[in-house]
Design an enzyme around this catalytic site. Structure first.
Site, mmCIF file in Angstrom:
data_model
loop_
_atom_site.group_PDB
_atom_site.id
_atom_site.type_symbol
_atom_site.label_atom_id
_atom_site.label_comp_id
_atom_site.label_asym_id
_atom_site.label_seq_id
_atom_site.Cartn_x
_atom_site.Cartn_y
_atom_site.Cartn_z
ATOM 1 C CG HIS A 1 28.172 27.562 -13.783
ATOM 2 N ND1 HIS A 1 28.481 26.981 -12.572
ATOM 3 C CD2 HIS A 1 27.213 28.494 -13.527
ATOM 4 C CE1 HIS A 1 27.732 27.521 -11.614
ATOM 5 N NE2 HIS A 1 26.966 28.452 -12.169
ATOM 6 C CG ASP B 1 23.719 26.358 -13.436
ATOM 7 O OD1 ASP B 1 23.213 26.559 -14.556
ATOM 8 O OD2 ASP B 1 23.324 26.925 -12.410
ATOM 9 C CG ASN C 1 17.965 30.397 -15.830
ATOM 10 O OD1 ASN C 1 17.423 29.390 -16.265
ATOM 11 N ND2 ASN C 1 17.594 31.615 -16.189
ATOM 12 C CB ILE C 2 16.833 26.686 -10.366
ATOM 13 C CG1 ILE C 2 16.819 25.378 -11.157
ATOM 14 C CG2 ILE C 2 15.754 26.652 -9.281
ATOM 15 C CD1 ILE C 2 17.136 24.140 -10.331
#
Length: 373
Positions: free
Chosen positions: A96, A270, A300-301
């Site tokens: 990302h 992200d 960072n689910i």
């Protein structure tokens, strides 16, 4: 080839990039796998599981980076890891880049080959590695939204599905891709009234066909977004532009029109976030309030459900990893265009146009064209 599996050090990241079955597969092809001690514990994979599979356990992460030619991770290298990166090393992970100039600069200075999970794209336009994590994030966004709508969490005190005689919550989802679709399925299952906005008419027709009657579709334009945001109890940001920073489709002025105690879940965080008031948060400190609206912007689910996410990620990363370690990145990229699309940086040069445009840097297409078939 020597493959290195470091323990993830991003806050509250419980995933691991390779499971014991993947270790066995790599050993069958003559490779060596170094796994940092404790790397799998967050996903309920013990060091003994890795040892039984044939991995060499390493106590010091510095040794992983020192000896491995191929580093496989889940999340981007953290600042504490930048100095460990070695020239000509292949780093295979979620990057990302467009969300972080600092990370981009560090990778360029390290002269590594950066292959990003999120830009690997097949001939049908799908993102096979990003997809399962987007499925997890989409479903979890509704879980988180339901929780933070509760009054003890300073939300509106709204039950997503309501009860007989009481209206359900209004859930608005911007983006009808994998994240948005999975969010809509879960929200609809709870009984909420769901609106999905997307810019692609064909996608809206498809969603209109497959979704239950408590889900409606709308063209994503500024007027529709403005109106639906003001009505939302729960707003899900699910915009994705491959490799690029997410555009701010919801402005701060729009957020100001939302009800006090409404909740925003910006899954696009992200890639920088698609809501102007969003800023990155962690699982340890997941929310903040701005404009009287609760914002959940965890970067960072899927990391919170390490067991599920690790298995889902391993299902899709291993075939590409095997191609890369068996053939080397140049041959693998020549023979598989999906891998070529995943190459974001090569030895100090950016090879992904969206990343280059995000920072006004030079895009080096010639590096990739030299790999073309």
């Amino acid at each position: 080839m020597i493959i290195g599996i470091p323990k993830e050090i991003k806050p509250d990241e419980y995933r691991v990039s390779l499971i014991p079955g993947g270790v066995e597969e790599m050993l069958k092809h003559g490779h060596t796998v170094l796994v940092e001690k404790g790397a799998g514990l967050g996903s309920s994979i013990s060091d003994q599981d890795y040892e039984k599979a044939g991995a060499q356990l390493i106590g010091n992460p510095g040794d992983i980076y020192k000896y491995a030619q191929f580093i496989m991770k889940v999340k981007e290298p953290m600042p504490e890891e930048y100095h460990l990166l070695k020239e000509d090393q292949i780093i295979f992970t979620f990057f990302h880049f467009a969300a972080s100039k600092k990370l981009t600069d560090a990778i360029l200075q390290a002269n590594v080959i950066a292959i990003a999970y999120e830009t690997i794209r097949d001939e049908n336009g799908r993102h096979p590695i990003l997809t399962p994590m987007s499925e997890v994030a989409g479903r979890m966004s509704i879980q988180a939204g339901a929780k933070y709508l509760e009054k003890p969490m300073h939300g509106r005190g709204i039950l997503l599905g309501g009860v007989p005689g009481v209206a359900p919550a209004e859930v608005v989802i911007i983006g009808g891709g994998v994240v948005g679709t999975n969010a809509a399925k879960v929200a609809a299952g709870f009984g909420a009234r769901v609106t999905i906005l997307d810019i692609h008419m064909d996608r809206l027709r498809y969603l209109d066909d497959i979704m239950p009657k408590n889900v409606i579709t709308l063209m994503s334009n500024i007027q529709n977004i403005r109106e639906r945001v003001a009505d939302a109890d729960l707003l899900i940001g699910a915009v994705l532009i491959e490799g690029a920073r997410a555009p701010h489709v919801v402005t701060k002025d729009m957020v100001k029109t939302m009800k006090a105690g409404a909740v925003i879940i910006d899954v696009a965080i992200d890639q920088g976030g698609c809501i102007e008031t969003s800023r990155p948060t962690t699982h340890g400190n997941p929310v903040y309030t701005e404009c009287n609206v609760i914002h959940y912007c965890v970067t960072n689910i899927p990391g919170a459900v390490g067991c599920t996410s690790t298995q889902a990620l391993a299902n899709v990363t291993l075939p590409y990893a095997m191609e890369l370690v068996n053939k080397g990145y140049e041959r693998a990229a020549r023979e598989n265009p999906a891998i070529m699309r995943g190459i974001n940086a090569v030895k100090g040069k950016i090879t992904n146009q969206a990343v280059a445009e995000a920072f006004g840097m030079d895009y080096n297409s010639l590096l990739l064209s030299s790999l073309s078939i």
